[in-house]
Design an enzyme around this catalytic site. Structure first.
Site, PDB file in Angstrom:
ATOM      1  N   CYS A   1       3.992  -3.738  14.608  1.00  0.00           N
ATOM      2  CA  CYS A   1       2.770  -3.006  14.984  1.00  0.00           C
ATOM      3  C   CYS A   1       1.494  -3.832  14.849  1.00  0.00           C
ATOM      4  O   CYS A   1       0.536  -3.604  15.572  1.00  0.00           O
ATOM      5  CB  CYS A   1       2.673  -1.683  14.236  1.00  0.00           C
ATOM      6  SG  CYS A   1       2.515  -1.881  12.467  1.00  0.00           S
TER       7      CYS A   1
ATOM      8  N   LYS B   1       6.982   5.969   0.637  1.00  0.00           N
ATOM      9  CA  LYS B   1       5.616   5.658   1.053  1.00  0.00           C
ATOM     10  C   LYS B   1       5.055   6.824   1.850  1.00  0.00           C
ATOM     11  O   LYS B   1       5.746   7.294   2.740  1.00  0.00           O
ATOM     12  CB  LYS B   1       5.683   4.403   1.909  1.00  0.00           C
ATOM     13  CG  LYS B   1       4.396   3.964   2.512  1.00  0.00           C
ATOM     14  CD  LYS B   1       4.653   2.785   3.414  1.00  0.00           C
ATOM     15  CE  LYS B   1       3.355   2.470   4.133  1.00  0.00           C
ATOM     16  NZ  LYS B   1       3.516   1.491   5.146  1.00  0.00           N
TER      17      LYS B   1
ATOM     18  N   TYR C   1      -2.769  -1.859  -3.977  1.00  0.00           N
ATOM     19  CA  TYR C   1      -3.942  -2.718  -3.806  1.00  0.00           C
ATOM     20  C   TYR C   1      -4.687  -2.869  -5.127  1.00  0.00           C
ATOM     21  O   TYR C   1      -5.584  -3.688  -5.250  1.00  0.00           O
ATOM     22  CB  TYR C   1      -4.849  -2.160  -2.702  1.00  0.00           C
ATOM     23  CG  TYR C   1      -4.104  -2.050  -1.381  1.00  0.00           C
ATOM     24  CD1 TYR C   1      -3.914  -3.178  -0.588  1.00  0.00           C
ATOM     25  CD2 TYR C   1      -3.548  -0.846  -0.962  1.00  0.00           C
ATOM     26  CE1 TYR C   1      -3.193  -3.103   0.593  1.00  0.00           C
ATOM     27  CE2 TYR C   1      -2.822  -0.751   0.226  1.00  0.00           C
ATOM     28  CZ  TYR C   1      -2.656  -1.885   0.996  1.00  0.00           C
ATOM     29  OH  TYR C   1      -1.933  -1.806   2.154  1.00  0.00           O
TER      30      TYR C   1
ATOM     31  N   CYS D   1       7.502  -5.891  10.691  1.00  0.00           N
ATOM     32  CA  CYS D   1       7.225  -4.855  11.677  1.00  0.00           C
ATOM     33  C   CYS D   1       6.530  -5.532  12.856  1.00  0.00           C
ATOM     34  O   CYS D   1       6.117  -6.679  12.764  1.00  0.00           O
ATOM     35  CB  CYS D   1       6.329  -3.761  11.103  1.00  0.00           C
ATOM     36  SG  CYS D   1       6.330  -2.267  12.135  1.00  0.00           S
TER      37      CYS D   1
ATOM     38  N   GLU E   1      18.202   9.005   4.651  1.00  0.00           N
ATOM     39  CA  GLU E   1      17.564   7.725   4.961  1.00  0.00           C
ATOM     40  C   GLU E   1      17.980   6.652   3.953  1.00  0.00           C
ATOM     41  O   GLU E   1      18.282   5.524   4.324  1.00  0.00           O
ATOM     42  CB  GLU E   1      16.032   7.864   4.941  1.00  0.00           C
ATOM     43  CG  GLU E   1      15.439   8.639   6.100  1.00  0.00           C
ATOM     44  CD  GLU E   1      15.401   7.839   7.405  1.00  0.00           C
ATOM     45  OE1 GLU E   1      15.868   6.693   7.413  1.00  0.00           O
ATOM     46  OE2 GLU E   1      14.906   8.392   8.408  1.00  0.00           O
TER      47      GLU E   1
ATOM     48  N   LYS F   1       9.628   6.638   4.714  1.00  0.00           N
ATOM     49  CA  LYS F   1       8.231   6.442   5.076  1.00  0.00           C
ATOM     50  C   LYS F   1       7.786   7.641   5.905  1.00  0.00           C
ATOM     51  O   LYS F   1       8.351   7.921   6.961  1.00  0.00           O
ATOM     52  CB  LYS F   1       8.115   5.159   5.888  1.00  0.00           C
ATOM     53  CG  LYS F   1       6.710   4.870   6.349  1.00  0.00           C
ATOM     54  CD  LYS F   1       6.646   3.486   6.953  1.00  0.00           C
ATOM     55  CE  LYS F   1       5.274   3.173   7.468  1.00  0.00           C
ATOM     56  NZ  LYS F   1       5.211   1.841   8.063  1.00  0.00           N
TER      57      LYS F   1
HETATM   58  C1  PBG Z   1       3.483  -1.065   9.455  1.00  0.00           C
HETATM   59  C2  PBG Z   1       2.926  -0.610   8.163  1.00  0.00           C
HETATM   60  C3  PBG Z   1       1.967   0.384   7.920  1.00  0.00           C
HETATM   61  C4  PBG Z   1       1.680   0.315   6.551  1.00  0.00           C
HETATM   62  C5  PBG Z   1       2.506  -0.665   6.015  1.00  0.00           C
HETATM   63  N1  PBG Z   1       3.277  -1.216   7.011  1.00  0.00           N
HETATM   64  C6  PBG Z   1       1.272   1.305   8.850  1.00  0.00           C
HETATM   65  C7  PBG Z   1       2.033   2.384   9.536  1.00  0.00           C
HETATM   66  O1  PBG Z   1       3.246   2.483   9.455  1.00  0.00           O
HETATM   67  O2  PBG Z   1       1.425   3.199  10.248  1.00  0.00           O
HETATM   68  C8  PBG Z   1       0.666   1.123   5.820  1.00  0.00           C
HETATM   69  C9  PBG Z   1       0.193   0.529   4.534  1.00  0.00           C
HETATM   70  C10 PBG Z   1      -1.030   1.150   3.976  1.00  0.00           C
HETATM   71  O3  PBG Z   1      -1.567   2.133   4.498  1.00  0.00           O
HETATM   72  O4  PBG Z   1      -1.492   0.648   2.946  1.00  0.00           O
HETATM   73  N2  PBG Z   1       4.557  -0.420   9.966  1.00  0.00           N
END
Ligand code: PBG
Length: 326
Positions: free
Chosen positions: A123, A251, A316, A121, A236, A196
């Site tokens: 971000c 997720k 985690y 990603c 999806e 997601k």
């Molecule tokens: C990035 C990403 C995110 C998470 C995993 N990959 C954040 C989001 O999409 O806002 C979240 C993982 C977590 O909260 O443990 N795209």
């Protein structure tokens, strides 16, 4: 007239409970997400909102991976925290960037004893905090695809076994699969974050990945799924499988057990679930206050996610849970 009904017969002795167990947990069900930060010296830095979890230096990352592998956990998922960010997230696909460097370091020491997955990603790498380049309030879906493909290729070249696009842009699995095929990486597994949701449970991840919004929209609702939808999840998954995903992910996990269940009965691919940062933080906070039993509540949630139909769980808790069940 019935004989007296006694469910207790099947519950009142440990061995009978063991004998009739339908679902169980094994270290091989878990994947540990790990944060690795560029420029950190020897030590790791604790993440306040995720007790027990740290940002790792390259050295502490490799030590952590040794422990993970020895516990029987098959894979880690790497998240990079770069030194510098820019509008295009260029550190995400820099061959000398933190993630390719980390993959090489792990593989050098552990080889095939641990699989390395890389979150794909932008971000964590963009100065505006979005998963794709932006133009004003718009997320530029199509401009991002080539960048994810480049990042995936660099991770594969460094030795990653798995790439896991988490951005939710349309077409990214296809773009990644094509690039990997063209470059001779036919065996790289794609775990797609197919389903997601735009969730508030990602809160602590922002601290861990040092990713917050600057310019552009203030949420991810234009591309992540709306929690009020279920059937869109089918679409999806269909699309990501057509484009070449091997494993699909839901997720967060616990608030979306129904989605996991529905997908597991409908599709015949391995299903992953991500117990995200906020789910972890919630359980840790309550157990640290003595309000719930930490170990029992951890195992109960993981079992629920497995019962719903997830084959593997990104969590985690991976190390703690592996220790508890082995
Ligand atoms: C990035 C990403 C995110 C998470 C995993 N990959 C954040 C989001 O999409 O806002 C979240 C993982 C977590 O909260 O443990 N795209």
């Amino acid at each position: 007239m019935y004989p007296e009904i006694r469910m207790r017969r099947l519950r009142n002795k440990p061995l009978v409970r063991k004998m009739i167990t339908e679902y169980s947990l094994s270290p091989s069900n878990f994947i540990l997400p790990i944060f690795v930060k560029e420029g950190l010296e020897e030590d790791s830095t604790p993440i306040e909102s995720m007790p027990g979890i740290s940002q790792h230096s390259l050295r502490s990352l490799v030590d952590e991976c040794h422990q993970v592998s020895e516990l029987g956990i098959p894979a880690v998922m790497l998240f990079g925290v770069p030194k510098k960010k820019d509008a295009m997230g260029s550190e995400a696909y820099n061959p000398e960037g933190i993630v390719p460097t980390a993959v090489r370091a792990i593989k050098e020491e552990l080889g095939d004893r641990l699989m390395v997955a890389c979150d794909v990603c932008l971000c964590g790498y963009t100065d505006h905090g979005h998963c794709a380049p932006i133009d004003g309030e718009n997320i530029l879906n199509d401009q991002a695809l080539e960048l994810y493909a480049k990042a995936s290729l660099e991770y594969a070249r460094a030795g990653a076994d798995i790439v896991a696009p988490s951005d939710m842009m349309d077409g990214r699995v296809g773009a990644i699969r094509n690039k990997l095929e063209q470059e001779g990486f036919q065996d790289t597994i794609i775990i797609s974050y197919a389903v997601k949701f735009a969730s508030s449970f990602y809160g602590p991840f922002r601290e861990a990945a040092e990713s917050s919004f600057g310019a552009g929209p203030k949420d991810r609702k234009s591309h992540q799924m709306d929690p009020s939808n279920l059937t869109q999840a089918f679409r999806e998954v269909e699309l990501d499988l057509e484009e070449g995903a091997d494993i699909v992910m839901v997720k967060p996990a616990l608030p979306y057990l129904d989605v996991i269940k529905a997908l597991s009965t409908r599709f015949s691919v391995p299903l992953a679930a991500y117990q995200v940062s906020g789910e972890y933080a919630m359980l840790k906070a309550a157990s640290q206050n003595g309000w719930i039993d930490g170990k029992e509540s951890m195992l109960e949630t993981l079992l629920a996610i497995r019962r719903a139909g997830a084959t593997m769980i990104l969590t985690y808790f991976a190390k703690e849970a592996a220790e508890a069940v082995k």
